[in-house]
Design a protein around this motif. Structure first.
Motif, PDB file in Angstrom:
ATOM      1  N   ALA A 162      41.314  36.464  42.577  1.00  0.00           N
ATOM      2  CA  ALA A 162      40.962  36.142  43.966  1.00  0.00           C
ATOM      3  C   ALA A 162      41.859  36.932  44.909  1.00  0.00           C
ATOM      4  CB  ALA A 162      41.109  34.643  44.198  1.00  0.00           C
ATOM      5  N   PRO A 163      41.599  38.220  45.098  1.00  0.00           N
ATOM      6  CA  PRO A 163      42.408  39.044  46.009  1.00  0.00           C
ATOM      7  C   PRO A 163      42.290  38.527  47.446  1.00  0.00           C
ATOM      8  CG  PRO A 163      41.003  40.406  44.601  1.00  0.00           C
ATOM      9  CD  PRO A 163      40.524  38.990  44.475  1.00  0.00           C
ATOM     10  N   ALA A 164      43.274  38.857  48.239  1.00  0.00           N
ATOM     11  CA  ALA A 164      43.293  38.405  49.633  1.00  0.00           C
ATOM     12  C   ALA A 164      42.040  38.861  50.375  1.00  0.00           C
ATOM     13  CB  ALA A 164      44.545  38.956  50.326  1.00  0.00           C
ATOM     14  N   GLY A 165      41.379  37.918  51.030  1.00  0.00           N
ATOM     15  CA  GLY A 165      40.228  38.213  51.863  1.00  0.00           C
ATOM     16  C   GLY A 165      38.967  38.559  51.112  1.00  0.00           C
TER      17      GLY A 165
ATOM     18  N   SER B  32      45.803  34.408  42.194  1.00  0.00           N
ATOM     19  CA  SER B  32      45.493  34.485  43.622  1.00  0.00           C
ATOM     20  C   SER B  32      46.687  35.100  44.340  1.00  0.00           C
ATOM     21  CB  SER B  32      45.194  33.085  44.182  1.00  0.00           C
ATOM     22  OG  SER B  32      44.074  32.511  43.540  1.00  0.00           O
ATOM     23  N   PRO B  33      46.757  36.425  44.416  1.00  0.00           N
ATOM     24  CA  PRO B  33      47.915  37.077  45.055  1.00  0.00           C
ATOM     25  C   PRO B  33      47.951  36.941  46.568  1.00  0.00           C
ATOM     26  CG  PRO B  33      46.287  38.709  44.371  1.00  0.00           C
ATOM     27  CD  PRO B  33      45.800  37.386  43.841  1.00  0.00           C
ATOM     28  N   ASP B  34      46.937  36.361  47.159  1.00  0.00           N
ATOM     29  CA  ASP B  34      46.898  36.156  48.612  1.00  0.00           C
ATOM     30  C   ASP B  34      48.105  35.323  49.042  1.00  0.00           C
ATOM     31  OD1 ASP B  34      46.418  35.555  51.227  1.00  0.00           O
ATOM     32  OD2 ASP B  34      44.414  34.716  50.909  1.00  0.00           O
ATOM     33  N   PRO B  35      48.937  35.815  49.969  1.00  0.00           N
ATOM     34  CA  PRO B  35      50.106  35.037  50.429  1.00  0.00           C
ATOM     35  C   PRO B  35      49.730  33.668  50.990  1.00  0.00           C
ATOM     36  CG  PRO B  35      50.208  37.308  51.214  1.00  0.00           C
ATOM     37  CD  PRO B  35      48.852  37.133  50.623  1.00  0.00           C
ATOM     38  N   GLY B  36      48.489  33.531  51.449  1.00  0.00           N
ATOM     39  CA  GLY B  36      48.069  32.247  52.004  1.00  0.00           C
ATOM     40  C   GLY B  36      47.489  31.299  50.974  1.00  0.00           C
TER      41      GLY B  36
END
Length: 549
Positions: free
Chosen positions: A103-106, A238-242
Motif C-alpha cells: 500500500a504505497p503512499a497515495g 504500508s510505507p505511507d508515513p500517515g
C-alpha cells in the motif's frame, strides 16, 4: 536474609530462578507488575461456538495472541530451542503462503508475489506466554512477589538492602546479592543506588535502549482467516508515513484460530493522543488492505509498550531504537564485590533485546551464583524415596508436573503433523510425529529431574531401582494414551484422510510404532539412571563380599 534477590519477573528473571532452584540457593523473584512475563505478554481470547457439519456446536480452542515477542529462529536461538524442548512446548512456522499486499503512499493497495520475511521463523504453541507459565510453574509460589516496585538498592555489610513500594507502603528486603533483571535505562532513571554507581556504569545503563519500548502492536481476531481464502498471505506493508500500521502479518495460532497482527507506524505521542480511536483505525486499514471485514468482527487488541512505565524509559521515547543495541561490557560485570549483578535481555552479549538474549543473560548470572553455591555446598546425606519427607513432597510435585507435560504431547503430535503436511512430507508421518511427541514428554521429565533433592543425597545402591521407578511412575500408560489420541486426531483430520496408511495404520505399522516408542522409553530409563548414578554410594568391601556369597 535472602541469598539472592532477583528483581524483574520477565523471561530472564524467571529463567534464572529456574536455573538456580536446584542448587539450594535461597532466592526470591520480585516483579513490579501484577503479572509475570515483562514484555512477554500473551492473552487468550474467549472460545467461540463452532457449528459442526452434524449440526452440533462445540467450543473452539482459545486463541493465543502474542502482544509482545512472537517469533524465534531455531538456527540462531539454541538456548530458546533447548528451553522449549525441556519444557515440552511445541512450535509451528509463521504462515506466509499467498500474496503480499503493498500500500504505497497515495495509491490503492496492490498484490505482489509472496516475500518471505519470516521464512524460517517459528512461533510457540500457546504463545510466548506458555514459556512464562511453564517457567513460573518450576518456581515455588512462596519465592515470587508481585506488585513490588524497586525504589533503591543500598550496599550493606555482608549484602544489600532493597527498598520496594508495595501497595503504597515501603518494604525493605535484605539479601546477600541482588540480580537486576530490569531494562538498564529504567534502572538509571528510577532506582537510587547507595553508594552511587560509577559514572561510566551510569552512562552505560542510560545508553542502552530498551528494545521495542517505543513500539505498539495490534492483534485483530476473526472467526475465520478470510484473507487466506482470498489468496492473500496476511502480510502487508504500508510505507505511507500517515499509515496506522506499517507492517501487517498473519497471526493465526497453532490451532488455526484466525487473527491478523500489525506494528504501528504512528509514533508514541500520536498514539497517546488518539488512543481511543486506534482500534477503529486499525479495522479501517485492515479492510482497505484485505477487503471488507467479516460481520461481527471483534475489536483489535492494542498493546502500546510506550505507555508501560515498567518497560519504557523517557529516553526510549525520545530516542527510539531502530535495532537492538549491544550494551557496554560494564553491564555484564559484577559490582559491589559481586553483590550487584545485571541481567535482562539488553545486557546479553548476543541477541540483546530478544528472547535468546534474555536466556543468555540468565545463564551468565546462573553460572556465577551456582559456582559460589558449590563452593559452600553442604556434605551429602543419605536418603531414600520411601522415608525422606522432602523427597516425598518433591515426588508429588514432579508427578503433577510430568503428567501436565504428558497431556501436552497430543498438541506436539498435532503440531508436528500440521507442519509436515504443509511441507508435503507425509512419509511415515504418524510414526515420526508420535516419536517426537513422546520424546518431548521425556525431555520435560528429565528437565524436572534436574531439580530432584535426592541428586544432592547419597543413594544406597539397593534403593536406585526405587528412584528410577518413582521417575517413571507418572508416565505409566503414556504410550497407549498418546497412540489413541493420535489415531483420533488422524481420523478427524481432513488432510490426513488423503493418506489412508497414516489415518488408519494397519497392525504391522502399529507394531513398528510401538516398538519405536518402547525404544524411546528405554533410552529415557538409561538417562534417568545416568542422572542418578553419580549420587549412588559405592558399596563397602564387606557389602561386595556379602553380595558374592
Amino acid at each position: 536474609m535472602l541469598d539472592t534477590a532477583i528483581v524483574g519477573g520477565g523471561l530472564s528473571g524467571l529463567a534464572l530462578a529456574s536455573l538456580i532452584r536446584t542448587k539450594d540457593v535461597d532466592h526470591c523473584v520480585f516483579e513490579a507488575r501484577a503479572r509475570l512475563g515483562g514484555r512477554a505478554l500473551t492473552i487468550k481470547e474467549a472460545p467461540r461456538l463452532i457449528r459442526e457439519p452434524s449440526g452440533l456446536s462445540k467450543e473452539s480452542p482459545r486463541l493465543a495472541l502474542d502482544l509482545g515477542p512472537t517469533w524465534f529462529w531455531p538456527a540462531d536461538n539454541p538456548q530458546l530451542v533447548r528451553l522449549l524442548q525441556a519444557l515440552g512446548l511445541g512450535t509451528f512456522g509463521q504462515h506466509e503462503s499467498g500474496r503480499l499486499v503493498l500500500a504505497p503512499a497515495g495509491m490503492a493497495p496492490r498484490r505482489a508475489p509472496a516475500q518471505y520475511a519470516y521464512a524460517t521463523a517459528q512461533r510457540i504453541v500457546g504463545g510466548v506466554g506458555a514459556v512464562v507459565e511453564a517457567l513460573a510453574a518450576r518456581i515455588v509460589v512462596e519465592r515470587m512477589r508481585l506488585g513490588h516496585e524497586l525504589l533503591s538498592v543500598a550496599q550493606r555489610e555482608g549484602g544489600v538492602v532493597l527498598s520496594f513500594r508495595v501497595d503504597g507502603a515501603i518494604t525493605e528486603v535484605a539479601a546477600r546479592r541482588v540480580v537486576l533483571a530490569i531494562p538498564p535505562r529504567l534502572l538509571d532513571q528510577n532506582v537510587e543506588f547507595v553508594p552511587p554507581l560509577p559514572a561510566e556504569l551510569c552512562a552505560a545503563l542510560s545508553g542502552t535502549p530498551t528494545w521495542m519500548a517505543a513500539q505498539a502492536k495490534a492483534l485483530a481476531p476473526f472467526a475465520s482467516a478470510f484473507w487466506r481464502e482470498n489468496g492473500d498471505s496476511g502480510a502487508a506493508l504500508s510505507p505511507d508515513p500517515g499509515a496506522v500500521l506499517g507492517e501487517v502479518f498473519d497471526a493465526c495460532d497453532s490451532n488455526q484460530q484466525a487473527a491478523l497482527g500489525g506494528f504501528f507506524a504512528l509514533g508514541p505521542a500520536e498514539r497517546k493522543a488518539r488512543a481511543a480511536e486506534l482500534p477503529s483505525l486499525v479495522q479501517r486499514q485492515l479492510a482497505e488492505l484485505f477487503g471488507p471485514l467479516p460481520e461481527g468482527a471483534l475489536p483489535p487488541r492494542v498493546q502500546d509498550w510506550a505507555s508501560e512505565r515498567f518497560t519504557a524509559a523517557a529516553l526510549d521515547l525520545e530516542q527510539p531504537a531502530l535495532e537492538p543495541k549491544l550494551a557496554s561490557a560494564l553491564v555484564r560485570e559484577p559490582f559491589w564485590n559481586g553483590r550487584l549483578l545485571f541481567a535482562g535481555s539488553e545486557t546479553a552479549a548476543r541477541h540483546p533485546g530478544h528472547m535468546e538474549g534474555a536466556l543468555e543473560a540468565a545463564l551468565r548470572i546462573a553460572s556465577i551464583i551456582i559456582a559460589k553455591s558449590d563452593q559452600r555446598a553442604p556434605p551429602k546425606t543419605t536418603s531414600a524415596p520411601s522415608n525422606d519427607p522432602a523427597v516425598k513432597v518433591w515426588l508429588e510435585q514432579y508427578d503433577a508436573r510430568v503428567r501436565a507435560r504428558r497431556a501436552q504431547a497430543a498438541l506436539v503430535y498435532r503440531d508436528f503433523v500440521q507442519r509436515a503436511l504443509a511441507a508435503q512430507d507425509s512419509e511415515g508421518l504418524t510414526q515420526r510425529a508420535l516419536l517426537e511427541a513422546a520424546a518431548s514428554a521425556y525431555r520435560a521429565a528429565l528437565a524436572e529431574l534436574s531439580s530432584a533433592p535426592f541428586l544432592q543425597c547419597e543413594i544406597e545402591p539397593h534403593t536406585l531401582g526405587a528412584y528410577v521407578q518413582s521417575a517413571l511412575a507418572p508416565l505409566a500408560g503414556f504410550h497407549e494414551e498418546l497412540l489413541a489420541s493420535a489415531m483420533k486426531s488422524n481420523q478427524t483430520s481432513c488432510a490426513m484422510r488423503n493418506f489412508a496408511e497414516e489415518a488408519r495404520p494397519d497392525s504391522a505399522y502399529l507394531h513398528v510404532i510401538r516398538a519405536d516408542l518402547q525404544s524411546v522409553l528405554d533410552e529415557f530409563k538409561r538417562q534417568v539412571e545416568r542422572k542418578l548414578r553419580p549420587a549412588v554410594v559405592a558399596p563397602s568391601p564387606d557389602d561386595r563380599t556379602s553380595a558374592t556369597r
